[in-house]
Design a protein around this motif. Structure first.
Motif, PDB file in Angstrom:
ATOM      1  N   ARG A 102     -12.685 156.204  31.191  1.00 20.46           N
ATOM      2  CA  ARG A 102     -12.140 157.137  32.174  1.00 20.46           C
ATOM      3  C   ARG A 102     -13.179 157.458  33.257  1.00 20.46           C
ATOM      4  O   ARG A 102     -12.833 157.923  34.324  1.00 20.46           O
ATOM      5  CB  ARG A 102     -11.691 158.422  31.472  1.00 20.46           C
ATOM      6  CG  ARG A 102     -10.519 158.196  30.526  1.00 20.46           C
ATOM      7  CD  ARG A 102     -10.115 159.460  29.789  1.00 20.46           C
ATOM      8  NE  ARG A 102      -8.815 159.287  29.146  1.00 20.46           N
ATOM      9  CZ  ARG A 102      -8.637 158.880  27.885  1.00 20.46           C
ATOM     10  NH1 ARG A 102      -9.698 158.610  27.126  1.00 20.46           N
ATOM     11  NH2 ARG A 102      -7.430 158.729  27.390  1.00 20.46           N
ATOM     12  N   GLN A 103     -14.442 157.241  32.966  1.00 17.42           N
ATOM     13  CA  GLN A 103     -15.524 157.400  33.950  1.00 17.42           C
ATOM     14  C   GLN A 103     -16.751 156.687  33.427  1.00 17.42           C
ATOM     15  O   GLN A 103     -17.109 156.813  32.263  1.00 17.42           O
ATOM     16  CB  GLN A 103     -15.843 158.876  34.177  1.00 17.42           C
ATOM     17  CG  GLN A 103     -16.886 159.143  35.260  1.00 17.42           C
ATOM     18  CD  GLN A 103     -18.329 159.076  34.754  1.00 17.42           C
ATOM     19  OE1 GLN A 103     -18.618 159.482  33.635  1.00 17.42           O
ATOM     20  NE2 GLN A 103     -19.232 158.592  35.585  1.00 17.42           N
ATOM     21  N   GLU A 104     -17.395 155.901  34.281  1.00 16.29           N
ATOM     22  CA  GLU A 104     -18.601 155.167  33.896  1.00 16.29           C
ATOM     23  C   GLU A 104     -19.402 154.895  35.163  1.00 16.29           C
ATOM     24  O   GLU A 104     -19.000 154.102  36.004  1.00 16.29           O
ATOM     25  CB  GLU A 104     -18.216 153.843  33.230  1.00 16.29           C
ATOM     26  CG  GLU A 104     -19.232 153.305  32.276  1.00 16.29           C
ATOM     27  CD  GLU A 104     -19.255 154.065  30.960  1.00 16.29           C
ATOM     28  OE1 GLU A 104     -20.385 154.387  30.518  1.00 16.29           O
ATOM     29  OE2 GLU A 104     -18.195 154.335  30.375  1.00 16.29           O
ATOM     30  N   ASN A 105     -20.535 155.596  35.302  1.00 15.80           N
ATOM     31  CA  ASN A 105     -21.289 155.430  36.547  1.00 15.80           C
ATOM     32  C   ASN A 105     -21.925 154.058  36.653  1.00 15.80           C
ATOM     33  O   ASN A 105     -22.195 153.572  37.754  1.00 15.80           O
ATOM     34  CB  ASN A 105     -22.362 156.518  36.685  1.00 15.80           C
ATOM     35  CG  ASN A 105     -23.463 156.389  35.669  1.00 15.80           C
ATOM     36  OD1 ASN A 105     -23.215 156.519  34.475  1.00 15.80           O
ATOM     37  ND2 ASN A 105     -24.682 156.152  36.122  1.00 15.80           N
ATOM     38  N   PHE A 106     -22.163 153.383  35.529  1.00 20.08           N
ATOM     39  CA  PHE A 106     -22.710 152.023  35.584  1.00 20.08           C
ATOM     40  C   PHE A 106     -21.965 151.148  34.572  1.00 20.08           C
ATOM     41  O   PHE A 106     -21.101 150.385  34.934  1.00 20.08           O
ATOM     42  CB  PHE A 106     -24.222 152.050  35.320  1.00 20.08           C
ATOM     43  CG  PHE A 106     -24.894 150.724  35.558  1.00 20.08           C
ATOM     44  CD1 PHE A 106     -25.058 150.246  36.850  1.00 20.08           C
ATOM     45  CD2 PHE A 106     -25.352 149.955  34.507  1.00 20.08           C
ATOM     46  CE1 PHE A 106     -25.671 149.016  37.085  1.00 20.08           C
ATOM     47  CE2 PHE A 106     -25.972 148.725  34.728  1.00 20.08           C
ATOM     48  CZ  PHE A 106     -26.124 148.265  36.012  1.00 20.08           C
ATOM     49  N   GLY A 107     -22.296 151.279  33.308  1.00 14.84           N
ATOM     50  CA  GLY A 107     -21.687 150.431  32.278  1.00 14.84           C
ATOM     51  C   GLY A 107     -22.646 149.336  31.882  1.00 14.84           C
ATOM     52  O   GLY A 107     -22.417 148.162  32.181  1.00 14.84           O
ATOM     53  N   LEU A 108     -23.747 149.705  31.211  1.00 10.15           N
ATOM     54  CA  LEU A 108     -24.795 148.738  30.881  1.00 10.15           C
ATOM     55  C   LEU A 108     -24.269 147.609  30.018  1.00 10.15           C
ATOM     56  O   LEU A 108     -24.689 146.451  30.170  1.00 10.15           O
ATOM     57  CB  LEU A 108     -25.950 149.459  30.165  1.00 10.15           C
ATOM     58  CG  LEU A 108     -27.182 148.617  29.839  1.00 10.15           C
ATOM     59  CD1 LEU A 108     -27.806 148.042  31.115  1.00 10.15           C
ATOM     60  CD2 LEU A 108     -28.208 149.455  29.077  1.00 10.15           C
ATOM     61  N   CYS A 109     -23.322 147.899  29.124  1.00 10.33           N
ATOM     62  CA  CYS A 109     -22.807 146.841  28.258  1.00 10.33           C
ATOM     63  C   CYS A 109     -22.075 145.761  29.056  1.00 10.33           C
ATOM     64  O   CYS A 109     -22.020 144.599  28.633  1.00 10.33           O
ATOM     65  CB  CYS A 109     -21.907 147.420  27.179  1.00 10.33           C
ATOM     66  SG  CYS A 109     -20.463 148.298  27.795  1.00 10.33           S
ATOM     67  N   VAL A 110     -21.521 146.122  30.217  1.00  8.29           N
ATOM     68  CA  VAL A 110     -20.888 145.118  31.088  1.00  8.29           C
ATOM     69  C   VAL A 110     -21.936 144.121  31.574  1.00  8.29           C
ATOM     70  O   VAL A 110     -21.731 142.906  31.554  1.00  8.29           O
ATOM     71  CB  VAL A 110     -20.183 145.797  32.278  1.00  8.29           C
ATOM     72  CG1 VAL A 110     -19.705 144.765  33.296  1.00  8.29           C
ATOM     73  CG2 VAL A 110     -19.015 146.638  31.793  1.00  8.29           C
ATOM     74  N   LEU A 111     -23.073 144.640  31.996  1.00 11.36           N
ATOM     75  CA  LEU A 111     -24.162 143.781  32.452  1.00 11.36           C
ATOM     76  C   LEU A 111     -24.693 142.929  31.303  1.00 11.36           C
ATOM     77  O   LEU A 111     -24.985 141.738  31.485  1.00 11.36           O
ATOM     78  CB  LEU A 111     -25.277 144.650  33.038  1.00 11.36           C
ATOM     79  CG  LEU A 111     -26.511 143.933  33.571  1.00 11.36           C
ATOM     80  CD1 LEU A 111     -26.143 142.896  34.613  1.00 11.36           C
ATOM     81  CD2 LEU A 111     -27.489 144.950  34.157  1.00 11.36           C
ATOM     82  N   GLU A 112     -24.794 143.509  30.110  1.00 12.23           N
ATOM     83  CA  GLU A 112     -25.262 142.745  28.949  1.00 12.23           C
ATOM     84  C   GLU A 112     -24.308 141.599  28.636  1.00 12.23           C
ATOM     85  O   GLU A 112     -24.742 140.481  28.313  1.00 12.23           O
ATOM     86  CB  GLU A 112     -25.415 143.676  27.750  1.00 12.23           C
ATOM     87  CG  GLU A 112     -26.541 144.689  27.905  1.00 12.23           C
ATOM     88  CD  GLU A 112     -26.567 145.734  26.811  1.00 12.23           C
ATOM     89  OE1 GLU A 112     -27.666 146.156  26.424  1.00 12.23           O
ATOM     90  OE2 GLU A 112     -25.475 146.142  26.344  1.00 12.23           O
ATOM     91  N   ALA A 113     -23.001 141.868  28.732  1.00  9.12           N
ATOM     92  CA  ALA A 113     -22.019 140.805  28.495  1.00  9.12           C
ATOM     93  C   ALA A 113     -22.133 139.714  29.552  1.00  9.12           C
ATOM     94  O   ALA A 113     -22.086 138.512  29.233  1.00  9.12           O
ATOM     95  CB  ALA A 113     -20.606 141.397  28.488  1.00  9.12           C
ATOM     96  N   MET A 114     -22.289 140.112  30.825  1.00 13.56           N
ATOM     97  CA  MET A 114     -22.472 139.124  31.888  1.00 13.56           C
ATOM     98  C   MET A 114     -23.652 138.214  31.591  1.00 13.56           C
ATOM     99  O   MET A 114     -23.571 136.986  31.752  1.00 13.56           O
ATOM    100  CB  MET A 114     -22.681 139.837  33.225  1.00 13.56           C
ATOM    101  CG  MET A 114     -21.439 140.492  33.808  1.00 13.56           C
ATOM    102  SD  MET A 114     -21.832 141.634  35.167  1.00 13.56           S
ATOM    103  CE  MET A 114     -22.816 140.613  36.257  1.00 13.56           C
ATOM    104  N   ALA A 115     -24.766 138.795  31.155  1.00 15.42           N
ATOM    105  CA  ALA A 115     -25.961 138.007  30.868  1.00 15.42           C
ATOM    106  C   ALA A 115     -25.733 137.015  29.735  1.00 15.42           C
ATOM    107  O   ALA A 115     -26.393 135.976  29.660  1.00 15.42           O
ATOM    108  CB  ALA A 115     -27.127 138.931  30.525  1.00 15.42           C
ATOM    109  N   CYS A 116     -24.776 137.338  28.843  1.00 19.94           N
ATOM    110  CA  CYS A 116     -24.450 136.460  27.717  1.00 19.94           C
ATOM    111  C   CYS A 116     -23.290 135.513  28.024  1.00 19.94           C
ATOM    112  O   CYS A 116     -22.770 134.860  27.110  1.00 19.94           O
ATOM    113  CB  CYS A 116     -24.105 137.298  26.494  1.00 19.94           C
ATOM    114  SG  CYS A 116     -25.469 138.249  25.812  1.00 19.94           S
ATOM    115  N   SER A 117     -22.839 135.467  29.281  1.00 16.97           N
ATOM    116  CA  SER A 117     -21.713 134.612  29.694  1.00 16.97           C
ATOM    117  C   SER A 117     -20.401 135.008  29.028  1.00 16.97           C
ATOM    118  O   SER A 117     -19.550 134.162  28.740  1.00 16.97           O
ATOM    119  CB  SER A 117     -22.015 133.134  29.402  1.00 16.97           C
ATOM    120  OG  SER A 117     -23.183 132.718  30.053  1.00 16.97           O
ATOM    121  N   VAL A 118     -20.229 136.320  28.786  1.00 20.06           N
ATOM    122  CA  VAL A 118     -19.010 136.830  28.150  1.00 20.06           C
ATOM    123  C   VAL A 118     -18.208 137.601  29.199  1.00 20.06           C
ATOM    124  O   VAL A 118     -18.752 138.499  29.852  1.00 20.06           O
ATOM    125  CB  VAL A 118     -19.365 137.741  26.966  1.00 20.06           C
ATOM    126  CG1 VAL A 118     -18.122 138.428  26.410  1.00 20.06           C
ATOM    127  CG2 VAL A 118     -20.054 136.932  25.870  1.00 20.06           C
TER     128      VAL A 118
END
Length: 372
Positions: A269-285
């Motif tokens: 409902r609110q996320e100023n960044f979302g570090l896990c999104v970046l972690e998934a990107m780095a893992c090609s997910v």
């Protein structure tokens, strides 16, 4: 945790940085030395007792230390705003004419400001407004976070520097572990908190996987939170073997869980960044996010995954699409390329350049970082 990583990265670039904070760990306390400079998770730190009030985090010891010691530092980086340690840090800096930077951590988002509205109104008058007014720089982690804060509150001096990660940690394959039993699965990697939208995701996933084509899929909620909310989520799952609660995953286990996921979901409902999104990107997910995740515009623009509104019908539709999609790998690979711009070294170098811009005569600034 992000502040701790930031200090570690700054020290790698010869910035003499340390953490000053309280022993608060949610409602509990960290087992750490009090009022003594120590090393915590590899970085210099000093902790003080949280005297009372878990959300406000009042600490007379930390406030007194800041008043005495702030002149040791060239600049102070304040993490969070609606707490006593942050207000005390800004006040100590102002009284000693030490410049400071504020990272709001999404607290200026309209969704956040509506929560505990009366308490925040009092804190705004008590010191938060003065903190933001007098900050040399307000540090946002996404353009969306900056825009939402500045449009509503007419703030100035904003700069966007994302949170960086060690890309090599996520791009090195981990040995198979428990996650092999879950495959194929959609992964949630976060606090189990009401704002994360899991009360909508769980029923949407259960409905989607009623289809025999998808009933072998799992939803893995890797995290923990308030006991009452976690119990509510378990009731929503209804004992289904398709929704798993493994608790917090750390280090190699966490990275292996990301690497082996078919998709990472953050329907907040609110996320100023979302570090896990970046972690998934780095893992090609690839990722599934809601528009309230401030990285969602990038996800949509570069087709790094899927974005949809937080409602059961929309999530059910997208989950079915993801589970039957032939382009999960393609979307994940796009994310890996974009993650290069979020490496810890790149983001930390930008942060150091910001410090030098505030202190042009100082070649190696010393600074404390910390929050509540």
């Amino acid at each position: 945790m992000a502040a701790m990583e930031m200090v570690a990265a700054l020290r790698e670039l010869d910035v003499d940085a340390m953490i000053a904070t309280t022993d608060a760990d949610g409602r509990s306390r960290l087992s750490v030395p009090i009022a003594v400079e120590t090393v915590y998770r590899g970085v210099p730190a000093i902790f003080f007792r949280r005297n009372w009030n878990e959300p406000f985090g009042y600490s007379s010891g930390l406030a007194a230390w800041l008043t005495r010691e702030v002149q040791r530092f060239d600049i102070v980086h304040v993490h969070a705003i609606f707490s006593h340690p942050c207000i005390a840090a800004a006040r100590a800096c102002r009284n000693a004419s030490i410049p400071f930077i504020v990272r709001p951590l999404g607290a200026l988002d309209p969704w956040s400001l509506r929560r505990r509205k009366l308490a925040k109104k009092v804190l705004w008058a008590f010191g938060v407004f003065a903190m933001l007014r007098d900050a040399a720089v307000i540090h946002y982690t996404t353009e969306a976070e900056k825009r939402l804060a500045e449009e509503r509150l007419k703030l100035r001096n904003g700069i966007v520097i994302p949170i960086g990660i060690r890309l090599e940690e996520y791009q090195t394959r981990r040995e198979p572990g428990e996650e092999q039993k879950w495959k194929p699965y959609v992964l949630v990697l976060s606090r189990l908190h009401p704002k994360k939208g899991l009360d909508v995701l769980i029923p949407a996933f259960l409905r989607a996987t009623c289809d025999p084509s998808f009933n072998h899929w799992k939803l893995v909620l890797a995290g923990d939170g308030c006991a009452g909310h976690v119990e509510q989520l378990r009731r929503l799952a209804g004992g289904s073997g398709r929704v798993l609660f493994p608790g917090w995953l750390m280090d190699d286990q966490k990275i292996a869980a990301i690497q082996n996921a078919e998709c990472l979901a953050l329907p907040s409902r609110q996320e100023n960044f979302g570090l896990c999104v970046l972690e998934a990107m780095a893992c090609s997910v690839p990722v599934l996010v809601t528009p309230e995740v401030n990285l969602s515009q990038m996800v949509s623009e570069f087709l790094l995954g899927w974005a949809c509104k937080l409602d059961e019908g929309g999530l059910e539709y997208e989950l079915k699409h993801i589970m039957s999609s032939n382009d999960r790998q393609l979307r994940g690979s796009r994310g890996k390329r974009l993650a290069e711009g979020y490496s810890r070294s790149v983001c930390t170098s930008r942060l150091v350049s910001t410090y030098h811009g505030i202190l042009p005569a100082c070649s190696t600034p010393a600074l404390p970082g910390g929050g509540s």
